[in-house]
Motif scaffolding. Structure first.
Motif, short mmCIF file in Angstrom:
data_model
loop_
_atom_site.label_atom_id
_atom_site.label_comp_id
_atom_site.label_asym_id
_atom_site.label_seq_id
_atom_site.Cartn_x
_atom_site.Cartn_y
_atom_site.Cartn_z
N TRP A 106 0.86 -1.20 0.00
CA TRP A 106 0.00 0.00 0.00
C TRP A 106 0.89 1.24 0.00
CZ3 TRP A 106 -5.11 -0.67 -0.68
CH2 TRP A 106 -5.96 0.43 -0.51
N HIS A 110 -1.28 8.23 3.13
CA HIS A 110 -2.22 8.00 4.23
C HIS A 110 -2.51 6.51 4.32
CE1 HIS A 110 -2.95 11.81 2.10
NE2 HIS A 110 -3.00 12.32 3.30
N PRO A 111 -2.61 5.94 5.51
CA PRO A 111 -2.83 4.50 5.61
C PRO A 111 -4.25 4.05 5.31
CG PRO A 111 -2.63 5.46 7.80
CD PRO A 111 -2.31 6.56 6.82
N LEU A 113 -6.90 3.74 7.10
CA LEU A 113 -7.30 2.77 8.11
C LEU A 113 -8.36 3.32 9.06
CD1 LEU A 113 -3.83 1.19 9.01
CD2 LEU A 113 -5.77 0.00 7.96
N ILE A 153 2.49 -1.23 4.41
CA ILE A 153 2.16 0.16 4.08
C ILE A 153 3.47 0.92 3.92
CG2 ILE A 153 1.05 2.27 4.87
CD1 ILE A 153 -0.91 0.52 6.43
N ALA A 156 3.55 6.21 4.26
CA ALA A 156 2.50 6.93 4.98
C ALA A 156 3.14 7.95 5.92
CB ALA A 156 1.63 5.97 5.76
N ILE A 159 -1.08 10.46 9.43
CA ILE A 159 -1.80 9.35 10.05
C ILE A 159 -2.72 9.88 11.13
CG2 ILE A 159 -1.53 7.16 11.29
CD1 ILE A 159 1.30 6.96 10.07
N GLU A 163 -6.13 5.63 13.07
CA GLU A 163 -5.27 4.82 12.21
C GLU A 163 -4.02 4.40 12.96
OE1 GLU A 163 -6.08 6.46 7.76
OE2 GLU A 163 -5.02 7.83 9.10
N GLN A 164 -3.43 5.31 13.74
CA GLN A 164 -2.23 4.97 14.50
C GLN A 164 -2.54 3.89 15.52
OE1 GLN A 164 1.03 6.33 13.91
NE2 GLN A 164 1.35 4.41 15.05
N LEU A 167 -2.58 0.62 13.75
CA LEU A 167 -1.22 0.17 13.44
C LEU A 167 -0.51 -0.35 14.69
CD1 LEU A 167 -0.13 3.05 11.03
CD2 LEU A 167 -0.51 0.66 10.41
N THR A 174 5.05 -1.67 8.24
CA THR A 174 5.13 -0.33 7.65
C THR A 174 6.58 -0.02 7.30
OG1 THR A 174 5.39 0.79 9.78
CG2 THR A 174 3.14 0.49 8.97
#
Length: 272
Positions: A106, A110-111, A113, A153, A156, A159, A163-164, A167, A174
């Protein structure tokens, strides 16, 4: 030989430039081989959220259904051309339905997520990867969820808090812009145990110095030459299961021409 499915979907974006994603997809389509290209008819209406927290959900479901039909008719590895990142829901799910040996790469600033509960915008482009790992809403869920261990990912750098947290509490790998070397990326895919790769490229992963026509530009991104090198490295080691390129939102047709050289280099690395 790769085939192309063009999906000029803008409804997943929360950008003020969202409609320009249509122009971006059309600009890319103009340089694709017509005999190997299918175009998905995207509804003109914005659509309704239907009280789900996902903006324009009703249109996003129509687009997904039409895209799935186009993917079933396509042959060979498919390169999906957006539109916004929402088009990857059907594209990645189609690949995962053929086997569990695929790692998704990815490339994105931006993730993507977020969930409807924590999204700052309600835009599905920023939720699509969370949906793909099976943590989205039922109305936009994959038939075959992606295992977080089969996800990397790259690049990115913007975030959101939700999302963080995702992760921090998952096994998603990542690579930062600084850490994204060919060897590190190949090692990450190897560690996933996958034999194939799906490569998602949101053009905002690139440094703004290398591309102007993105709807969510973020500084300090990957140089275009580095992105092409990274794609080449994984393609040399792993089979390409499919790919997607999204996020082209040129300010005008003239500006689209300025960026197409860079985009075609990326497409060339994917479709070689």
């Amino acid at each position: 030989m790769a085939t192309f499915v063009v999906v000029p979907a803008w409804q997943g974006s929360g950008s003020s430039r969202a409609m320009r994603l249509i122009d971006g997809a059309e600009a890319i389509r103009g340089d694709l081989p017509s005999s190997a290209t299918q175009i998905v008819d995207v509804p003109t209406e914005a659509g309704e959220s239907l009280e789900t927290g996902v903006n324009r959900l009703s249109s996003l479901r129509i687009i997904r259904d039409r895209q799935e039909a186009a993917l079933r008719a396509a042959t060979g590895p498919v390169i999906t051309v957006g539109g916004g990142c929402s088009v990857e829901l059907a594209a990645v799910d189609s690949v995962l339905s053929t086997g569990d040996d695929t790692c998704v790469l990815w490339f994105d600033a931006h993730p993507d997520l977020n969930t409807p509960a924590d999204s700052p915008s309600g835009s599905f482009d920023g939720m699509v990867l969370r949906a793909l790992i099976g943590e989205g809403i039922p109305e936009l869920s994959p038939k075959t969820p992606l295992s977080p261990e089969r996800l990397v990912i790259i690049g990115a750098r913007d975030i959101d808090p939700g999302e963080q947290e995702c992760l921090d509490n998952s096994r998603i790998r990542t690579l930062s812009v600084e850490d994204a070397t060919p060897a590190a990326l190949v090692d990450a895919v190897t560690a996933s145990g996958a034999k194939r790769v799906y490569v998602h490229v949101d053009l905002d992963v690139l440094d703004p110095a290398d591309i102007a026509g993105t709807d969510w530009a973020e500084p300090f991104g990957l140089p275009a030459a580095t992105l092409v090198e990274l794609i080449g490295a994984v393609r040399a080691e792993f089979e390409l299961a499919g790919a997607g390129i999204t996020g082209f939102a040129p300010a005008s047709s003239a500006h689209a021409v300025d960026d197409l050289g860079t985009i075609l280099r990326i497409l060339g690395a994917l479709a070689r």
